[in-house]
Write a protein that holds these residues in place. Structure first.
Motif, PDB file in Angstrom:
ATOM      1  N   ILE A 262       3.929  21.774 -10.427  1.00  0.00           N
ATOM      2  CA  ILE A 262       4.558  20.447 -10.382  1.00  0.00           C
ATOM      3  C   ILE A 262       5.197  20.176 -11.741  1.00  0.00           C
ATOM      4  N   THR A 263       6.026  19.132 -11.812  1.00  0.00           N
ATOM      5  CA  THR A 263       6.563  18.751 -13.120  1.00  0.00           C
ATOM      6  C   THR A 263       6.132  17.320 -13.431  1.00  0.00           C
ATOM      7  N   ALA A 264       6.137  16.998 -14.728  1.00  0.00           N
ATOM      8  CA  ALA A 264       5.693  15.662 -15.135  1.00  0.00           C
ATOM      9  C   ALA A 264       6.425  15.225 -16.397  1.00  0.00           C
ATOM     10  N   SER A 265       6.659  13.903 -16.483  1.00  0.00           N
ATOM     11  CA  SER A 265       7.273  13.379 -17.708  1.00  0.00           C
ATOM     12  C   SER A 265       6.245  13.293 -18.831  1.00  0.00           C
ATOM     13  N   ASN A 266       4.987  13.065 -18.440  1.00  0.00           N
ATOM     14  CA  ASN A 266       3.918  12.934 -19.440  1.00  0.00           C
ATOM     15  C   ASN A 266       2.723  13.795 -19.030  1.00  0.00           C
ATOM     16  N   VAL A 267       2.090  14.382 -20.027  1.00  0.00           N
ATOM     17  CA  VAL A 267       0.829  15.095 -19.771  1.00  0.00           C
ATOM     18  C   VAL A 267      -0.212  14.532 -20.735  1.00  0.00           C
ATOM     19  N   VAL A 268      -1.331  14.082 -20.160  1.00  0.00           N
ATOM     20  CA  VAL A 268      -2.401  13.489 -20.977  1.00  0.00           C
ATOM     21  C   VAL A 268      -3.608  14.417 -20.914  1.00  0.00           C
ATOM     22  N   PHE A 269      -4.008  14.956 -22.058  1.00  0.00           N
ATOM     23  CA  PHE A 269      -5.161  15.855 -22.096  1.00  0.00           C
ATOM     24  C   PHE A 269      -6.388  15.075 -22.546  1.00  0.00           C
ATOM     25  N   THR A 270      -7.484  15.129 -21.772  1.00  0.00           N
ATOM     26  CA  THR A 270      -8.693  14.359 -22.148  1.00  0.00           C
ATOM     27  C   THR A 270      -9.935  15.252 -22.200  1.00  0.00           C
ATOM     28  N   GLY A 271      -9.722  16.555 -22.307  1.00  0.00           N
ATOM     29  CA  GLY A 271     -10.834  17.491 -22.091  1.00  0.00           C
ATOM     30  C   GLY A 271     -11.687  17.875 -23.284  1.00  0.00           C
ATOM     31  N   GLY A 272     -11.565  17.232 -24.435  1.00  0.00           N
ATOM     32  CA  GLY A 272     -12.365  17.667 -25.594  1.00  0.00           C
ATOM     33  C   GLY A 272     -11.623  18.763 -26.337  1.00  0.00           C
ATOM     34  N   SER A 273     -11.718  18.781 -27.673  1.00  0.00           N
ATOM     35  CA  SER A 273     -10.888  19.694 -28.470  1.00  0.00           C
ATOM     36  C   SER A 273     -11.136  21.160 -28.108  1.00  0.00           C
ATOM     37  N   HIS A 274     -12.369  21.499 -27.743  1.00  0.00           N
ATOM     38  CA  HIS A 274     -12.700  22.893 -27.393  1.00  0.00           C
ATOM     39  C   HIS A 274     -12.037  23.333 -26.092  1.00  0.00           C
ATOM     40  N   GLY A 275     -11.569  22.368 -25.284  1.00  0.00           N
ATOM     41  CA  GLY A 275     -10.932  22.709 -24.010  1.00  0.00           C
ATOM     42  C   GLY A 275      -9.430  22.958 -24.133  1.00  0.00           C
ATOM     43  N   LEU A 276      -8.887  22.792 -25.366  1.00  0.00           N
ATOM     44  CA  LEU A 276      -7.431  22.893 -25.555  1.00  0.00           C
ATOM     45  C   LEU A 276      -6.890  24.320 -25.503  1.00  0.00           C
ATOM     46  N   HIS A 277      -7.766  25.281 -25.853  1.00  0.00           N
ATOM     47  CA  HIS A 277      -7.305  26.674 -25.987  1.00  0.00           C
ATOM     48  C   HIS A 277      -6.722  27.202 -24.677  1.00  0.00           C
ATOM     49  N   GLY A 278      -5.534  27.758 -24.775  1.00  0.00           N
ATOM     50  CA  GLY A 278      -4.930  28.446 -23.627  1.00  0.00           C
ATOM     51  C   GLY A 278      -4.279  27.549 -22.592  1.00  0.00           C
ATOM     52  N   VAL A 279      -4.256  26.239 -22.815  1.00  0.00           N
ATOM     53  CA  VAL A 279      -3.669  25.339 -21.802  1.00  0.00           C
ATOM     54  C   VAL A 279      -2.173  25.128 -22.045  1.00  0.00           C
ATOM     55  N   PHE A 280      -1.785  24.919 -23.306  1.00  0.00           N
ATOM     56  CA  PHE A 280      -0.383  24.601 -23.631  1.00  0.00           C
ATOM     57  C   PHE A 280       0.235  25.787 -24.367  1.00  0.00           C
ATOM     58  N   ASP A 281       1.130  26.518 -23.707  1.00  0.00           N
ATOM     59  CA  ASP A 281       1.655  27.724 -24.358  1.00  0.00           C
ATOM     60  C   ASP A 281       2.590  27.398 -25.510  1.00  0.00           C
ATOM     61  N   PHE A 282       3.071  26.147 -25.574  1.00  0.00           N
ATOM     62  CA  PHE A 282       4.000  25.777 -26.651  1.00  0.00           C
ATOM     63  C   PHE A 282       3.269  25.300 -27.908  1.00  0.00           C
ATOM     64  N   LEU A 283       1.922  25.249 -27.872  1.00  0.00           N
ATOM     65  CA  LEU A 283       1.180  24.892 -29.088  1.00  0.00           C
ATOM     66  C   LEU A 283       0.744  26.169 -29.786  1.00  0.00           C
ATOM     67  N   GLY A 284       0.988  26.223 -31.093  1.00  0.00           N
ATOM     68  CA  GLY A 284       0.636  27.427 -31.855  1.00  0.00           C
ATOM     69  C   GLY A 284      -0.863  27.501 -32.098  1.00  0.00           C
ATOM     70  N   LYS A 285      -1.299  28.729 -32.476  1.00  0.00           N
ATOM     71  CA  LYS A 285      -2.721  28.980 -32.740  1.00  0.00           C
ATOM     72  C   LYS A 285      -3.240  28.033 -33.835  1.00  0.00           C
ATOM     73  N   GLU A 286      -2.406  27.899 -34.903  1.00  0.00           N
ATOM     74  CA  GLU A 286      -2.857  27.073 -36.025  1.00  0.00           C
ATOM     75  C   GLU A 286      -3.009  25.607 -35.611  1.00  0.00           C
ATOM     76  N   GLU A 287      -2.061  25.161 -34.769  1.00  0.00           N
ATOM     77  CA  GLU A 287      -2.123  23.764 -34.315  1.00  0.00           C
ATOM     78  C   GLU A 287      -3.403  23.516 -33.509  1.00  0.00           C
ATOM     79  N   VAL A 288      -3.670  24.411 -32.559  1.00  0.00           N
ATOM     80  CA  VAL A 288      -4.869  24.223 -31.713  1.00  0.00           C
ATOM     81  C   VAL A 288      -6.134  24.347 -32.547  1.00  0.00           C
ATOM     82  N   GLU A 289      -6.155  25.320 -33.455  1.00  0.00           N
ATOM     83  CA  GLU A 289      -7.375  25.507 -34.259  1.00  0.00           C
ATOM     84  C   GLU A 289      -7.631  24.326 -35.192  1.00  0.00           C
TER      85      GLU A 289
END
Ligand SMILES: Cc1cc2nc3c(=O)[nH]c(=O)nc-3n(C[C@H](O)[C@H](O)[C@H](O)COP(=O)(O)OP(=O)(O)OC[C@H]3O[C@@H](n4cnc5c(N)ncnc54)[C@H](O)[C@@H]3O)c2cc1C
Length: 451
Positions: A262-289
């Motif tokens: 599906i497509t969306a204008s907004n994406v809201v992530f609420t899963g806890g910082s440890h859940g961020l890995h591997g979800v958003f391919d446009f976020l760099g390793k350093e940003e997620v870490e």
């Protein structure tokens, strides 16, 4: 291939934050989808029923510390019923030596209590006259020792922090972890003077909704989650998704879950910082870490039900055990003492907490090892002649409560930078804005209002 269905917002995570955001976005008429990897909604909020006991595996109660929390429960009235804890919940025990002592609420009790040293009791009179701290990264233990003395740190603040954060005052930074306390000192010059002045300040009708009452929901907190699900519409909530990937497509986001895209204008992530890995391919390793620079305390919660309680009178919210006392439990909560229908008549429901920031290794213990410790501590602390519970359930949390320490500043800056670079992306959840249920509701509401 047909056109992909477009949504105003996709919310990742159906815990309290995600469902609150979804509820208010839905109310505004926005087209939404909630995606949750667990087979049930609620995140850490889960109520259980067994052998006549109604008990929680995550939070047991919250505090109506902001108007948004009160308002959500008003908005859900009819679908679930707010339960305010009875007066018993105002009584809090702290363990010292070989017994519980009531945490003093007034001046006379404060003078008499054996919890604090005479030197610190006398010193507290000077608290309003001590100058505010200047180091914004000062830790909580440093701040409390400076303003109130060591015995207040050990027997008031340390147990309070165990109860809220399962944390350690020498790690937490008040500016991030307890901003209200930090602001009392910064804005009014003192905790005591600030609290008195704040109490006298005129409040709007909306602000008055934040009664600070301890709350739950009749029949358990899962009824609040069910009410949110019903109001949002269960067809808008995907449970048990196995795969999730979010990519950027021009001005929108493409969200792939299981076999759907599906497509969306907004994406809201609420899963806890440890859940961020591997979800958003446009976020760099350093940003997620950098965003995941957050330590979560590990907590074990043991629910104990006794049909015929033979121990000491349970007339308090519960008891907390300061670290300095060197015991094996963090504290014991007594939900049947202040909430209705949690245990059969003459019975008792207890929630025993172990582990926490300073004893993370506890989570590795087997059920038998945990129960040996729980039996020893509960028998001694609750004056229980025999330990024969009619209900026992053990729950373990690898990521229970996030600890807002010095690294928070770096995390908040990175979240801000990432959100600016990717308009429509919101990184929410307990990686920022507070750890309690009321904080989560407030953030969910603010996210919905801002989109
Ligand atoms: C043991 C314990 C005791 C607590 N006690 C209290 C208390 O007494 N009072 C109080 O106010 N608060 C308490 N809290 C804190 C409170 O429960 C939480 O702040 C709140 O419930 C968190 O809600 P949330 O939605 O932010 O996160 P969560 O409940 O963690 O929900 C996040 C959801 O996101 C999902 N998710 C994560 N990653 C993905 C992904 N990639 N795809 C899909 N879904 C994903 C998760 O499965 C989860 O369901 C306690 C917490 C714990 C663990």
């Amino acid at each position: 291939m047909g056109t992909k269905e477009h949504y105003d917002a996709v919310i990742i995570g159906a815990g309290l934050t995600g469902l609150t955001a979804a509820f208010y976005l839905n109310k505004k008429g926005k087209k939404i989808k909630v995606i949750e990897k667990q087979p049930v909604a609620g995140g850490v909020i889960q109520t259980h029923r067994k052998n006549g006991f109604v008990f929680e595996s995550g939070p047991n109660t919250g505090v109506l510390s902001n108007p948004e929390a009160a308002e959500l429960l008003e908005d859900l009235d009819g679908k679930c019923k707010l339960e305010i804890a009875d007066e018993t919940a105002k009584r809090r025990w702290v363990w010292k030596g070989d017994d519980w002592h009531e945490l003093p609420s007034g001046l006379v009790k404060g003078v008499k209590t054996p919890l604090f040293s005479m030197k610190d009791k006398l010193r507290i009179v000077g608290e309003p006259f001590r100058k505010p701290g200047e180091n914004p990264d000062e830790t909580l233990d440093e701040m409390v020792k400076r303003r109130m003395g060591k015995s207040f740190l050990n027997y008031a603040i340390d147990p309070f922090i165990l109860g809220v954060y399962a944390g350690d005052p020498s790690y937490l930074v008040p500016r991030h972890a307890l901003p209200k306390l930090y602001n009392l000192e910064q804005n009014y010059g003192s905790f005591i003077g600030g609290a008195v002045k704040k109490k006298k300040e005129e409040k709007s009708e909306y602000e008055k909704k934040a009664t600070k009452d301890v709350f739950s929901v009749k029949g358990g907190l899962s009824n609040m989650i069910k009410a949110l699900q019903e109001e949002i519409g269960s067809e808008k909530i995907i449970l048990g998704n196995r795969h999730l990937a979010v990519t950027k497509q021009d001005q929108n986001y493409e969200v792939q879950y299981d076999d759907e895209t599906i497509t969306a204008s907004n994406v809201v992530f609420t899963g806890g910082s440890h859940g961020l890995h591997g979800v958003f391919d446009f976020l760099g390793k350093e940003e997620v870490e950098t965003i995941d620079n957050l330590i979560y305390s590990k907590v074990i919660q043991v629910a104990l039900g006794f049909k015929n309680w033979q121990g000491r009178k349970l007339n308090a919210f519960g008891g907390l055990v300061p670290y300095i006392e060197n015991r094996d439990v963090l504290g014991v909560l007594l939900p049947s003492a202040f909430l209705s229908n949690r245990a059969p008549e003459n019975g008792a429901l207890l929630s025993v907490f172990l582990g926490g920031f300073r004893k993370p290794e506890m989570i590795e213990k087997s059920d038998d090892e945990i129960m040996t410790l729980v039996e020893k501590e509960v028998k001694a602390m609750m004056k229980l002649p025999e330990f024969n519970p009619d209900m026992v359930e053990i729950f373990r949390y690898e990521h229970a409560i996030p600890q807002y320490g010095k690294s928070s500043e770096e995390r908040f800056s990175m979240i801000e930078k990432v959100q600016k670079e990717h308009p429509g992306l919101v990184l929410a959840g307990n990686m920022r804005d507070g750890i309690g249920m009321a904080d989560r509701i407030q953030q969910g509401r603010q996210v919905a209002d801002s989109l």
